[in-house]
Structure formats: C-alpha cells, structure tokens
Write an enzyme that holds these catalytic residues in place. Structure first.
Site, mmCIF file in Angstrom:
data_model
loop_
_atom_site.group_PDB
_atom_site.id
_atom_site.type_symbol
_atom_site.label_atom_id
_atom_site.label_comp_id
_atom_site.label_asym_id
_atom_site.label_seq_id
_atom_site.Cartn_x
_atom_site.Cartn_y
_atom_site.Cartn_z
ATOM 1 N N SER A 82 -15.738 -2.830 2.358
ATOM 2 C CA SER A 82 -15.082 -2.510 3.615
ATOM 3 C C SER A 82 -15.122 -3.726 4.507
ATOM 4 O O SER A 82 -15.963 -4.609 4.332
ATOM 5 C CB SER A 82 -15.827 -1.348 4.280
ATOM 6 O OG SER A 82 -15.735 -1.422 5.683
ATOM 7 N N LYS A 137 -20.432 0.225 1.916
ATOM 8 C CA LYS A 137 -19.329 0.904 1.263
ATOM 9 C C LYS A 137 -19.037 0.427 -0.160
ATOM 10 O O LYS A 137 -18.982 -0.767 -0.426
ATOM 11 C CB LYS A 137 -18.049 0.688 2.082
ATOM 12 C CG LYS A 137 -17.782 1.776 3.125
ATOM 13 C CD LYS A 137 -17.621 3.138 2.465
ATOM 14 C CE LYS A 137 -16.970 4.124 3.400
ATOM 15 N NZ LYS A 137 -15.576 4.275 3.215
ATOM 16 N N ASN A 139 -16.024 1.789 -2.173
ATOM 17 C CA ASN A 139 -14.906 2.724 -2.232
ATOM 18 C C ASN A 139 -14.309 2.767 -3.640
ATOM 19 O O ASN A 139 -14.264 1.746 -4.324
ATOM 20 C CB ASN A 139 -13.812 2.307 -1.241
ATOM 21 C CG ASN A 139 -14.235 2.521 0.196
ATOM 22 O OD1 ASN A 139 -14.898 3.508 0.504
ATOM 23 N ND2 ASN A 139 -13.856 1.596 1.074
ATOM 24 N N ARG A 191 33.562 1.966 -12.015
ATOM 25 C CA ARG A 191 32.264 1.394 -11.632
ATOM 26 C C ARG A 191 32.031 1.754 -10.174
ATOM 27 O O ARG A 191 32.949 1.681 -9.359
ATOM 28 C CB ARG A 191 32.212 -0.124 -11.879
ATOM 29 C CG ARG A 191 32.117 -0.373 -13.417
ATOM 30 C CD ARG A 191 31.662 -1.765 -13.807
ATOM 31 N NE ARG A 191 32.729 -2.730 -13.556
ATOM 32 C CZ ARG A 191 32.637 -3.734 -12.685
ATOM 33 N NH1 ARG A 191 31.525 -3.919 -11.988
ATOM 34 N NH2 ARG A 191 33.664 -4.538 -12.515
#
Lengths: 418, 418, 418, 418
Positions: B280, B286, B288, B320
């Site tokens: 973090s 942290k 994560n 097209r």
C-alpha cells in the site's frame, strides 16, 4: 403471457413463460422422484404423479412466494408437498437430495431446448428461403454500397448469400448448444452428498457411484446430457446466450439492409405486404417496414443480454453464488423469447421479401461510371484501358463461385437437418 | 505500448500493439503482392520485400493519417508506395485488388492468432497447476458456502475442479476459434472483382477461379483459413470475442473465491507472495491480493467488450458498414490484450496459490453442526438418525468421482495440447 | 499517444494520456506537500518543487511497476522520493496522510476537468453552427421520414433544431458535472485519520478540523470542489460518464441523419469536403462520409463504457474496493478521450455541412401526395377537403415557433458560456 | 403481472404493468380529446369519457395486435373507436393530430412519474433509517477493510454515512428527473402540423400558436412539463435511466457490504429476520441474506439497461426512428420496475439491519496491530513513536465531522421532502 411493450412477443408462444418454467420444474421433480423409487432408494409408496397437481392459477400466485428464499423452487416444493398430502411418502421423498439450483437450472435447460428447437425450425425455413433468393438473383446486378456510397456492382444474390452465411453460422452454434444442454445435479454443495447419503441409507453397494448413476438416469429421463455439477461454472448458459445473440446479430444485419433498401428513394426491396401491416395511427399512406424495425430492435437489445450472462458467470462465487445466479434467469428468458420472436419474424420477412430487380439494375446503371471506377483504374495499371469492363455484369468477379459455395453449405445444412 | 491505467498491461507484450498491427498489415500486403507475382498476374519486376520499409517512428506518425479515410490501411499503402519509389512496379502493384478491410481484417486475425496461442500456453499451465491442486486436495475438507453462508462440507479439490472445468471449457472454445481464423479477401464489394479483373487482364484462363485460388494462396502463405468474404458477416470476430470472454469469466470466478477466502477472517487461501507485491502507499502492514483484484477487474470489463463486438456485428449494413466495422477494432484489441494479461496473472496466481488446509478444516469443524444439518435431515427421513454422518469427511458425496472426471478431462487436454 | 485503431484519436491531444495523468498525480502530491508545509504540519525543509522531477521516459517505464500494488501511485511515490533524495525532508513528507486512491481519483478529476472544458468549447462551436443552420433553413422544406418512409413535410431547420436541443441537453449536464468535480481526500480508510494524526503530532489545536481544512486547501489549490471522501460512492464518476455519453448520443443521432441523407439516392446533405478526406484504398471515385462514420462509431461504443462505470460503482465494497475501482480508470479515460475526439469531429462536420435545399425540395415535391395524406385525412374529418393544404409549405405546423424556442435556448447558452 | 424469475417483482405493484400503460395511454387520449373540445376545435358532441371503455381482458388481447403497426397505440385507438361507436363524433375526433409516439411516450412518462414517486418514498425511508444508524454508530469501531484486507479502524457510522451519501446523490438526480418529466406532442413529424391544421380548420386565429397552446393544456391536464417534441432527442429517457441506475448502484454497494459482513466468519451484520426468510430447499440450518442477494442481482442488471437506453438514443434517425425507439420501451419498464423492487427491499433491509457492535469491536481489537500500522508509521515520521495511538478509537480521524456533514445533508433532504 403478453408483453405490450415488445410487439410480436406472442410469436414466442409459451417458451419460457412462467407456466412453462413451472411445468419444467415439476418435470424435474417428477423425474427425480421416479429415479429415487426405481433405484430402490425411496419406497414404492413414494411413487406419485405430479402431473396435474398444479392449477393454472398457481402460476399467478407462486411467484410472490419466491422472494423469501430467493428462488421459485422453494415455494413450488412446499406447494407440491401440500398437494401430495403432507404426510404422504411422496411428499416426504419429493426433492430429497436436490437443491433449488438443481431444479431451476435443469428446468431452464428444458425450456432452452424447446427454444433451440423452435429457432432451428425457423432457421431452416430461412435458409431455404435465402437459398432460393440467392440462386434466383445470382445475376441480378445492383449497386454495391460501402460506407453508404456506391462502390462496385454486386449481384443481389451475393448479398443474400452473405445473409445466409450469417444464419448458417448461427445455426451451427445453436446446434452445438442444443446437443450439449446439460442437467444440473449436484445437491446443496455440488458434491452429490445428499443423493449419496440417500443411497447409503438404502444400503446401496457403492453409494457414491449410485449417486452418479442417478445423474445419468435423470439426464436420460429428461433428454439432457449428464454432466458434473455446474453451479458456479456457467458455460452452458453463456454458450447458449452467445449462440442466441449470434442469431439476432444475423437478423439485425439483414434488417439493416432491408430498412435501407426499402427507403422510397432507393426502393430496391420491400417487405411482404399483409393487410394492416405497417400502418400508422395518423398517416393513411404509410406502409412501414415493420418486420425489419422489430428485428432491428431485437438486434440492438440482445448483445446487452448476452453480456449480462457473461457478467453473471464471471461473478460466480463460493459453492453457489450470492446474486450472480439470480440475475441470470430473467436475462436468459428475455434473450430466448426475443430471439424466438425475431426468428419467426425473420422467416416471414425472408419468405415474402419483394425484390425490385429492375430498380436495382436501373440505379446501378445510372451509377455505372462510379461503380466501374475501380475497374478502369485496374485496367490502366495493365496499360489496357480498353480492357476495362463497360458493363456492370462484366465486373462481378467470382460471385458465381462464392454463391455456389454458400448454397452448397446451405444444402448440406438443410439435408443434415432433415 | 504502456498503459498506466491497466496495471499489468505489459504482460501482453506486443500483442495487438500499433506496431504489431502495422507489421501484420505489411505481412498481408507482402503475401498478396507475392501471390500476384507468383500467379503471373503482376510482372516479376513487381516482386519486392516490404520488410524493413517501415521504421519504428512510423507507428507513431501513421495513426494521425488514418482519419481521412477512416482506417489505417490507406495511409499505410501510401507510405509503402512512397518507400518503394512511387513509379516502381512494386509500388504500382501493391495492394491491387484488395480493399482496406481485406488488409485490416486479415491483420487483426494474425494478431488474434498470436493472442490465442499465448493464452493457450497460459491455459495449459493453469490446467496443470489446477490439476495438481485438485488431486492434492481431493480430501481437504472445507466449509462449502452457498449464498455466503455455511452449507455442506466440500473438499477444496472439488472447488478447484470446478475452476478447472471452467478453464477447460474456455480452452475448448478458444481452440475452435484458433483453428478457424480466416483471411479476409473480397475486394471492394466482396465480389473479388478486382482480383478477377487482374487475372483477366493477365490472360488467366478462368479469371473467376483464379481469383479464388489467390484466396487460397494468401491463406496458405499467412497460415489462416481460406473462406468467403465476411465483410458484413462478423462471426469470426464475435466467436473470438465470446471465447476470450469465456476465459475472463473463468478467471473472474476464481478471483472471487480467492478474494473471499483470503480475507483475514477466513484465511483459507493466500496469493503467492513476492517482494513488493500487494503493498500500500500508506499502510506498511498491507499484503493485498493484487492478482485477484486485477483478475476481477478484467472479468468485470470483458462482457461489455464482447457485447460491443456483437453489437457491431448486428449493425453491419450494405456491402461494408458505416461505423459498425470501425468500432470493432479497438474493442477486439482491448479484449485480446486484457485477456492475455489476465491469463498471465492467473497462471502466476494458480501456480503459487497458498492453501491453508488446517484452517479450512478448523473452520469446517467449528461449523460442523450446520454443515451436517442436511445429512441429519436426510437420516431422519429414513428413520435412522443414527445413520447421519458424524464427521464432515463422511458427507462428501461423490466428489472423488467428480474430481476424477475433471482430472481425466484435463489430462486429455494437456496431452492433446502436447 | 497514438491509437492506430481509433482514427482521429490525436484530436484528443494529451487529454488523459499517461503523461497527463502522471502530471496530474504529481500536481496532487505537490499541492498536498505544500499544504502540509503551509499548515505547519510538515517542516519548512519539506517544501520542494516536484515539477521537473519526472522525465518523459518515466511515462514509459512507470506503468510496468504499477502492477505490484495494483495502481500507479505506489511506484510514482517511490520514484518521486528517490528523485527528491530518499533522506530528504520532502521525500519523507511526500504523500503522508494520503492513500493511493486519493491521488489517482483526484488526478483523474483534473484530467476530467480539462476534458469537460475542451468539449464545452466544441459544444459552443457546434451550437453556434447549428443555430445558424437552423435559422437559415427554417423554411427549407424536405420530406419528413418516420420508420424510414415519407411521413409529412418538415423544414430542415426543424431537424437541426432537434439536433441542437440534444447538444444543449448534453452541454447542460456537462456543465453541472464540471462545476462539481471533487477532490478525493480520505486517507487509507476514508476517515482522514492520517491527516488528523499528522495535525495532532504537529500540535494543531483541533486536529480533526485541521484535517478537514486541509481538504479545503487542497481543493482550492487544485481548483476542485471540497467534498467528503467518495472512495466507495462513485457518483462523481458515473455522473461524468453519463454526461459524456449524452454527448455521443447527440453526435450519433446527428451522424445517423447525415449518413442517411448523404446516400447518393437521397443526396440532401454532404459532409464538408477536404482534400484526401473520405477516399478509398481501391476505388478512385469514393468520397465517404468519414466524419459521420467515425461519430457513429463513437456513439456505438460509449453506452457500454458508461454502463461499465455504473457497474464499477455498484460493485464497490468495503472501505475501498477489490477490483471495481480498478476497472473504472481505463473506462473513464476511453470515454473521455473518445468523446473529445467525437466533439472535435462533430464541430468540423457541422461547421461545413453542405445542404442541398433544392434536392430536399424536389424530393419532397415528388412525394407530396404521400406527405400530405395526413392533411387530407384531417380535412375530410372537418368535412372540408378543400381546406387540405395543396402545397408542402402549408403543412409545416408550428415549426417556426418550435425553432424559435430552441434558438432562444441556444442563444442563452452561448451568452452564458460567454 | 407476476414474474417467476425476478423474485420480489410483486413489490413493484402495478408500476409499468401492461394494464397501467394502457390506462396511461387512455389518459393521454382522453386529455387530448378534451383539449380539442375545449379549444373549440372538435365539436361538443365529440366530448366523451374513455374511462371504463377498456375491460381487464383487453390488456391480455391487445398486445397481439401491436405487431402489425409496430406499437400498441394503433390497436388501442382502433379499439377505443370501436367502443365509442365507429360513427360517433368522439370516435372520429379521437387521437386526431397525434401520432403513436406522442401517446406512448407520454404514457411512459406518466408511468415513470409514478415510479419516481414510489422510489422517492422509499429513499426517504432509507435516508431516515440510515441517518439513525449513522448517528447511533458514529463511535462503533470496526475494522476498515480495503482490497479485502484490514486497513485502519473506522466507525460503522462512517460506513453507513457513505451508503447514505450515495442514496442522497441518487435522490437528488431522481428529483431533478421527476420535476422535468415532459409530455410528448409533436404529431406525425414533430411539426405539430396536425394540431395546427385542426386549429386552422376550426378557424382559430393563430393556428400555429393554438397548436402550441394545446401542448401546454395537455401538459397541464396530465401534470407533465410542456416541451418541444423529443421524438428523436431522447434525453428525458436517458436522464431517467441514469437516475434509476444511480439508485441501484447505491443499493448494490450497500448489499455488497452486507453480504460480506454477514458471512459467518465475519458476522458483523445480519439481515432482518422474518419467518421463512432466507430458507433453503434442502438445508434446514440456512438463513441466507436474501434481500442483499436480490439487491445485488438488481445492481448487476441495471447498468446494462441504462446503457441500452443510451444506445437507443444514439441510434435515433430521421424524424422518428426505425427500431431504436422500439427497443427503449421494454428496457425502461424493466429498469423502472426492478429499481422500484430494489428500493422496497432496501428499505426493509436498512430498517431492520442487525449490527453486532461487539463483534465489530472484537475483530478490530484483534487486528489492532495491523489497523494501527499506519498510525505508527506516521508517528515515526515525526520522531515520536510514543505519539502513535494505542487504541483504535484514537485513530478515527475526522469521522465525527464527516458524519455530521452527511447527516446535515440528509436532514435537509428529509425536510425538503416533507
């Protein structure tokens, strides 16, 4: 079931109606109850016919009870048990070993099978109609248009061959979906623990294997494919969704051409006429290309529904999901019914499409200098401007062979479907 | 190519980069020019190597010239002609008989082939990793959770088997896409009029057939499938899109479980650790689950891109289209690159996934009364409550057989892919 | 930044480029560092200019480092600290109290502000052009078409007034978005605990209030609106997305009319000509309506991107989300850039739109019996067929007044925007 | 109207049912007929009450007739004329000057008004419930979680304040939509030529102005806003759609937190209990968080529907569109009903949400070292580690002030709504 806001909806008949889904859920419960009895797991006294236990008004009242448990299976089982007599053996054995998702997923696959069958019928009719148009108009010259402007000459039959190729692609994918529609049978956690436990209690020799055999029997009874539980692996649903969207993709592409070419300033195509069709509430002269308008509508809506099914698949979680499953049902129903409606409308459109070959030719002739500009440019390249085609028919390239290839593919499809 | 806002984007390497697409477009022009010479349509003097004509800076400058004609082929052809010397034979013959869409569609198919190959490599690695986890944990009991709540016991290996089944489904569809990737060759209006005209000018015997044979030669040279023009029948694109989304569906479903089960209060799974991973900007503690976060991101985005491709297909028009084609390119590129990124991240996640079997068991044991409630209820049905399993391992149903079936399928896939 | 597959992309200039986002992130870090120093929280020695710390190549290299933490802020902070000298006060105080999401969300709002400003400039130019066309053509009779068929006569100026009304609606919503663009400042959990803690450590009197005041100062420094943290309440993003899609809705609606009315068979409108514009790679005669084709492309793509932002908002979770946030960034950038490109193209289209009033009138005259069928039907109702208008100009209803109303609204917008 | 596949659907009552839409269309025809008579355009004999002309079974049968003209107005007008006696004056004057789109668009706006009113009632109840929770729990410490992992401490009241802010944003936008709901009145081509012609035939002084005044009268009679025709400028629809999706965004975000925090391993929240709620078809112990599951479902579906409305807007063409209008109706109905269902479920969820403050605190305390890691890191920065908070309550930042701000906003909303 009527839908005031989706004109043509009644063409889908009872596909995926509340009543049809209820019937399908009852059929699943019936097949399972019978399988339990036949396997000697439930006692013979538990044998019962569930047919006729539901009344038409149940389809009106049962939905309101579906919220408490988050799905319609729970109130259905309660209702069936009540109707069977709550202390009957059938009542006690009903639904044993199943989880709600087994019943609803399998029921939806049954409804999907009916839908696939219906749409395949329409696709065959469309392929036949388009093969006819293609062959008939393989030399009908019109202006080829790219980015809205005159480009080079094309035979109208090449345009219809391209439409046809799109339909054959869709039919191919739909066929693959149809033959693989699976039952769902996993029990509460996808382990078949309930069925295996029932088999064990009934002194079955190899209860784990017996549970799997019940899967096969249920599949055979319902005409679906036996498969491991797919509570959180939603490939069967997304594949079906993708194939249905492929149908509306093909219809939308056709409708766009009809809408363009039936503009009064172009006037090369017209929708089949039918008394009252295409009228306006205020303009007496109006003959609107309504079938194409409604096909285009379906084609604009379907990709979002297909994406919804993928999102639901991607959002699965745990052993059974917390919302991602629930969002799938209605999207699948809408996509299925709407595609069936579109299929029926497309058949009518293609069977009666009016082609103004004279106007096609006249427009192309008037635009010939533009339509042959590429031809002249290529001739200059070879140093032989004299070799540039002077008429549109001389600049149609390999369309005859291209048309043959698509017609052959269509013939093979129509024969195989025989 | 970097993308600050799609972390991990560099994992896709040069798949579908501007430079890769330019190279692929040059490869198409090269193969066509060579085919014209070899067929005796263009003179031997037109033979030229286009390789090396472009410089790296072209990829930066050419895009700005793409707007005038609405696509990047026009300025590329102009640039190649300039570099070839504008009065050279090669310059004069370059691109003759093609239309922009032939070149760009075929180039995108070449890029798609590389993408499919890359993702298949990852899928194989993932299947191998998951097969290992599945076999290893076929008896690792954990709490099965449905609608977020404790349901019945499941082995962790059954969960991974379900993940694996989703990947095998995706691999199957991707394989089908990969072997059918087509060239696009139709000329201005999809008639092959240009190539046929060139053949005619070169006194070829059957110019219409020669034009078709050029299609085959181009396909063979590029390693793609020969096929009728699909300028307005976009099945090759939507099928590819659907298969790619099926991959991210499978990754999203896995990521959701990892995100849930690696919550600190649950703690049954953890992402592979790597220095600096999961940190973090402000909270030093942290770690994560970043890979899963990024996989989930991809899974939330892909269905919309797949739907975009279907919408483009449904909106085709004329010979097209007037915008529907143009909206497809970027959606296909984003979907392809992002799926490749996700595939690479998923491989890393699955190869290093940390399983805390003890915690799984502990949580399940603590929840045993709940997890065995169904078992007791079924035992009561048979009048033998004593027969209810007393331990979680006794209520795992047929998971061993279910696991075997998926492992067998994986083994067959891995062998076939050999 | 170039995008080979989104022709015209360079019109968006550096809006939301990687470099622009990096600059904006640096601006946020700078404003915060300065605010900390000015508030006496960080020491005077921490004052530093971050401008110039990044080199152009950082924009190429930094993205690859964004994956580890899942966002580009973490490597940016690391890089800035390194460039500041890792033991400098500025380095130590940089980013303190912020979380990654504060920096990235605020930076994206800064980029969004530039985008809104740019598009508003274009909208003003478009409104002016359309007001001119509307006034000039308030009596230019053409065929009104409904469901593709001739309906009743309409002045071309009414059509442009409807186009204009759509643009004014979009401008109104975009204006509302622009004046409310918020900073994001909440710290790790949206509590402002970090800033408050820093204030407390600096012996600020009321640290909780000081933290809020820092929010105000940051907002003032950056020219954004102070607001409570919106880490998981994504209204600012979805409102912006909705307003941007409203722009492309309006452009798409205009482009569809231009594409239809510039078909050679209709020929009532033509795009502004410019050398080289609208050419083909093989057909020398071609003048394709490229601006409209590209506008239509944008309009087909934008709704999916807007929906993506809503999905991300709905999928927020916890104090900061596990993927839903991450999927938002790229969708917002694509939507912003593409809308800016479309806005620029729309200005060019509308400023130079060629109107063939004679052909409009001629077509309408030829269709007069149809276009006046409703008029006759109403006259019959009153028993006075003689009273039916005999000429188209006599059946234009209240268009003059309707046109006046829209022109007044446009004038007010253009004045207000002064 | 029941919907077996959208549990809870009956909560929406008769909003946007076929019957309600028919009633609304009749109300529009009635108001217009009366306006014609009152303006002296239609003779007094044309005055008639349309109320009671339709029978309940008409709602079942009429839809099947809607396909021929592509919308339900045409058969409705035919039916009303038949019931009025086809040679009556009322029959002859009914619908004169209108076009189908005038009637259906206006009717949908009437249904939308009822929906907005209903949802606003729910939003007020939700705001009141959340304001209560927020104030009550402004000091209830829990673990703040980001990217699924423990981050910093937050009061539960801050979480609910964020939920509340999302609802207030939605309410604000819905309010703006509600007060601007327009009538649609333009006649066949949006010119008001029909009404003006009728006025002219009735010898009105300034027929063009009279036609506009009829617009005002119709708007006043129906309680909608008078506005220029918006047949092809669909801002009223997309703005409504965006505001409805903003509601489900807010509900989805809430539901995700409830689903996470009511997991047994976390157990900080629980849904309100009610007999029978949350049960399983096979697991007796189950209490599933059904309301949140169904809210999440709605939130996953709504963005696609909102995107559908934008796509329809972008695809408008000519004076009235060829399919883009037709695809809008059903999407709007689904979005409106589902949002109303979700609103009702959200009210029930929030009114009875069970908060386990003890468990919140216990979990946070156990995670305190992690939750205070940032605090320690900031203290180290200041060189005073001693100053790091030792308890969670000391690191809640400015939440008290942030909570106050949201509560003030809620109070103002609730008072204004009084």
């Amino acid at each position: 079931m009527t839908d005031l806001l989706w004109p043509g909806d009644e063409r889908a008949g009872d596909l995926f109606t509340d009543a049809a889904i209820l019937r399908a859920m009852v059929a699943v419960e019936q097949a399972w109850l019978s399988a339990l009895v036949e396997a000697g797991i439930a006692p013979p006294e538990a044998r019962a016919s569930l047919t006729g236990l539901l009344t038409p008004s149940d389809a009106d009242e049962l939905p309101a009870d579906a919220e408490a448990g988050g799905n319609p299976v729970i109130p259905l089982v309660a209702l069936l048990r009540e109707r069977l007599g709550s202390d009957s053996d059938a009542s006690r054995w009903l639904h044993r070993g199943l989880t709600s998702q087994d019943v609803l997923d399998t029921a939806l696959m049954l409804c999907l099978r009916d839908t696939v069958d219906r749409i395949q019928d329409e696709l065959r009719a469309q392929a036949a109609a388009l093969a006819g148009l293609t062959d008939r108009h393989r030399a009908t010259v019109m202006s080829g248009r790219t980015l809205t402007q005159h480009a080079v000459p094309v035979p109208f039959g090449l345009k219809t061959a391209t439409w046809l190729a799109g339909l054959l692609d869709a039919a191919e994918d739909l066929e693959a979906v149809g033959v693989r529609l699976p039952i769902q049978l996993g029990g509460a956690g996808g382990t078949l623990a309930g069925p295996a436990q029932l088999a064990r209690l009934a002194r079955a020799g190899a209860p784990e294997r017996t549970a799997l055999e019940l899967t096969d029997q249920l599949a055979a009874a319902l005409g679906l494919r036996p498969t491991p539980p797919w509570h959180t692996n939603r490939t069967p649903v997304t594949r079906a969704g993708d194939a249905l969207v492929r149908c509306t993709d093909a219809y939308g592409r056709i409708a766009n051409d009809v809408l363009t070419l039936s503009r009064p300033e172009i006037g090369e195509l017209a929708e089949p006429t039918r008394s009252g069709r295409g009228g306006s509430s205020t303009m007496p002269q109006k003959v609107n290309p309504v079938l194409s308008v409604l096909l285009r509508r379906a084609a604009l809506a379907a990709p979002g529904l297909g994406g919804q099914l993928h999102l639901a698949a991607a959002e699965a979680r745990d052993e059974r999901p917390d919302g991602a499953w629930h969002v799938e049902w209605s999207a699948l129903r809408l996509l299925a019914r709407r595609t069936a409606v579109a299929a029926s409308q497309a058949t009518e459109l293609l069977a009666g499409l009016q082609v103004d070959a004279d106007r096609m030719r006249a427009t192309a002739e008037a635009a010939a200098p533009d339509l042959l500009a590429e031809a002249r440019s290529l001739a200059e390249l070879s140093g032989e401007p004299a070799a540039a085609p002077r008429d549109l028919g001389g600049y149609l390239g390999s369309t005859d062979l291209l048309v043959d290839a698509v017609l052959e593919r269509a013939a093979s499809y129509l024969k195989g479907a025989g």
